[in-house]
Scaffold this motif. Structure first.
Motif, mmCIF file in Angstrom:
data_model
loop_
_atom_site.group_PDB
_atom_site.id
_atom_site.type_symbol
_atom_site.label_atom_id
_atom_site.label_comp_id
_atom_site.label_asym_id
_atom_site.label_seq_id
_atom_site.Cartn_x
_atom_site.Cartn_y
_atom_site.Cartn_z
ATOM 1 N N ASN A 1 0.816 -1.218 0.000
ATOM 2 C CA ASN A 1 0.000 0.000 0.000
ATOM 3 C C ASN A 1 0.849 1.268 0.000
ATOM 4 N N ALA A 2 2.135 1.142 -0.291
ATOM 5 C CA ALA A 2 3.017 2.315 -0.394
ATOM 6 C C ALA A 2 3.689 2.299 -1.765
ATOM 7 N N ARG A 3 2.889 2.542 -2.798
ATOM 8 C CA ARG A 3 3.389 2.551 -4.169
ATOM 9 C C ARG A 3 3.569 3.999 -4.619
ATOM 10 N N PHE A 4 4.802 4.351 -4.895
ATOM 11 C CA PHE A 4 5.126 5.733 -5.230
ATOM 12 C C PHE A 4 5.134 5.936 -6.749
ATOM 13 N N SER A 5 4.445 6.948 -7.206
ATOM 14 C CA SER A 5 4.518 7.327 -8.608
ATOM 15 C C SER A 5 5.914 7.894 -8.872
ATOM 16 N N PRO A 6 6.330 7.987 -10.136
ATOM 17 C CA PRO A 6 7.631 8.613 -10.412
ATOM 18 C C PRO A 6 7.741 10.014 -9.809
ATOM 19 N N ARG A 7 6.663 10.788 -9.891
ATOM 20 C CA ARG A 7 6.703 12.137 -9.319
ATOM 21 C C ARG A 7 6.922 12.104 -7.819
ATOM 22 N N ALA A 8 6.193 11.230 -7.105
ATOM 23 C CA ALA A 8 6.349 11.132 -5.657
ATOM 24 C C ALA A 8 7.724 10.570 -5.295
#
Length: 304
Positions: free
Chosen positions: A136-143
């Protein structure tokens, strides 16, 4: 900067279900003696989810004492924000060199919230921190670019397996940090990571966590030598003869990514006890298959 095979020790439990620090010390020292590049106690393979805060601190302290400065020690932390900060502080006080930040508890947060979670733990911890992209901690490239810019964040570990998104993330982070020349590393954190090492290396992610190292360092190190020297024939032989069948066995039951590893340690002669609920230990049939796989992998190494 980390290098080599990254060792994620299991957490041993005594027959009465309590933590067994003495056996943990034996396990950690054996891994360091075998050639681990770093030790990551109380992480996924170490059943972070099943440890009390006191046990977590005891695990980290035991690991640090057992490593005795030979290689870096990165402790797993995570869960609710106050818990993650508390565990990070205790890890720092007990000599950990850095942290691996696991996902926050249960909630599905937006990207800004995930970035804030990382920032608050990193600022409070006072240690180098690797962010774990999974569950549940999937980071987008921006994040991911935002968390990479945080002063104490030194790495990004992927446990999702979305190669396209990760490739974009790697490039985006590198470009964002280019002028700062900030040291930053990327890690393959999938279960049985060796199975995907060639794909991850192709997009600039050479480091990986090796659960197999816990119970078969000979196989783990042989694979690492093969993949880092470009011995594709050897890589393919180990993948086909050991790692891919292990993945198939692992995928039979949820939680086998941990319980099979612990069973493997027991098969090699160190009684680390069972896994804690809600995980389940392997069935007799699956233990027999693991034993046969282990012998096959060791035979491949012996016949190299």
């Amino acid at each position: 900067m980390l290098d080599g095979v990254l060792f994620f020790p299991v957490t041993p439990f005594a027959p009465d279900g309590t933590l067994d620090p003495r056996t943990l010390g034996t396990h950690v020292r054996a891994g360091v003696d075998a050639g681990a590049g770093a030790v990551f106690p109380a992480c996924g393979t170490g059943e972070f989810h099943a440890l009390s805060p006191r046990e977590h601190t005891d695990v980290v302290r035991t690991a640090v004492e057992s490593v005795d400065g030979a290689v870096p020690v990165f402790a797993g932390v995570g869960g609710p924000l106050p818990t993650a900060i508390e565990l990070a502080g205790a890890a720092r006080e007990n000599g950990a060199d850095g942290l691996l930040l696991l996902p926050p508890y249960l909630v599905n947060a937006d990207q800004d919230g995930l970035v804030r979670y990382v920032r608050e733990v990193a600022q409070a911890a006072g240690l180098p921190l690797i962010v774990y992209n999974r569950a549940n901690a999937r980071f987008s490239p921006r994040a991911a670019v935002e968390v990479a810019a945080i002063d104490r964040v030194v790495g990004f570990k992927d446990g999702v397996g979305d190669i396209e998104t990760l490739a974009r993330t790697v490039v985006a982070i590198r470009e964002s940090l280019r002028e700062r020349a900030k040291p930053f590393q990327f890690f393959n954190g999938l279960p049985t990571a060796e199975a995907t090492v060639p794909a991850y290396r192709a997009i600039g992610v050479p480091l990986y966590s090796s659960a197999v190292f816990c119970f078969a360092p000979e196989i783990s190190l042989a694979f690492h030598r093969a993949v880092t020297t470009g011995d594709e024939k050897r890589v393919d032989a180990l993948l086909a003869g050991f790692f891919h069948p292990l993945v198939a066995l692992r995928d039979k039951v949820p939680g086998y990514a941990v319980s099979l590893v612990k069973a493997g340690v027991r098969l090699r002669g160190l009684d680390v006890g069972p896994v804690r609920a809600p995980l389940s230990d392997p069935t007799r049939e699956d233990l027999d298959e693991l034993s046969a796989l282990l012998e096959r992998g060791l035979e491949l190494v012996r016949n190299a």
